[in-house]
Design a protein around this motif. Structure first.
Motif, mmCIF file in Angstrom:
data_model
loop_
_atom_site.group_PDB
_atom_site.id
_atom_site.type_symbol
_atom_site.label_atom_id
_atom_site.label_comp_id
_atom_site.label_asym_id
_atom_site.label_seq_id
_atom_site.Cartn_x
_atom_site.Cartn_y
_atom_site.Cartn_z
ATOM 1 N N ASN A 40 0.841 -1.185 0.000
ATOM 2 C CA ASN A 40 0.000 0.000 0.000
ATOM 3 C C ASN A 40 0.879 1.239 0.000
ATOM 4 O O ASN A 40 1.964 1.230 0.583
ATOM 5 C CB ASN A 40 -0.876 0.069 1.250
ATOM 6 N N GLN A 111 -5.193 6.121 -1.286
ATOM 7 C CA GLN A 111 -4.421 4.913 -0.996
ATOM 8 C C GLN A 111 -4.397 4.038 -2.240
ATOM 9 O O GLN A 111 -5.447 3.583 -2.711
ATOM 10 C CB GLN A 111 -5.027 4.144 0.171
ATOM 11 N N VAL A 113 -3.405 0.503 -3.660
ATOM 12 C CA VAL A 113 -3.205 -0.852 -3.143
ATOM 13 C C VAL A 113 -2.830 -1.756 -4.300
ATOM 14 O O VAL A 113 -3.558 -1.862 -5.286
ATOM 15 C CB VAL A 113 -4.487 -1.391 -2.464
#
Length: 124
Positions: A40, A111, A113
């Motif tokens: 991440n 974020q 990922v």
């Protein structure tokens, strides 16, 4: 877009290679790894106490976001925005996103990922 190999790190970076307007944008890192483990990378925008209510407006350009292997999640004050679901490719087009923000201190986090094995329960 993702960072080029020569810029590679696990952090988002300021870039001058592409921008919707002006000369700067931020790029997510290339989180591919030999172990094929989930990685991440977050970047956060924080407003000050003097922020008046208004809209968070940004444009996004992405190469390939294929859930659940490659995901971009938006959090506003630690709550994921379920209405922010960029998928597939933006076909070299900058896509506009806009979200209302209340007055005062706010934290907006993007974020990225990387989930190469499609493991269950990735963020978002």
């Amino acid at each position: 877009r993702r960072l080029d190999e020569e810029e590679e790190s696990n952090n988002w970076a300021l870039s001058t290679s592409e921008a919707r307007t002006g000369i700067h944008s931020i790029k997510s890192p290339d989180l591919d790894n030999d172990d094929r483990t989930q990685q991440n990378a977050n970047v956060t925008l924080a407003t000050g106490a003097d922020w008046e209510a208004g809209n968070l407006t940004f444009y996004l350009l992405w190469d390939d976001l294929t859930y659940p292997w490659s995901i971009l999640v938006l959090f506003i004050n630690d709550a994921p925005r379920d209405d922010f679901l960029p998928r597939g490719t933006s076909n070299d087009e900058w896509v506009l996103f806009q979200f209302p923000l209340p007055p005062g201190e706010q934290n907006v986090t993007w974020q990225y990922v990387y989930n190469p094995l499609g493991l269950p329960n990735p963020p978002g």
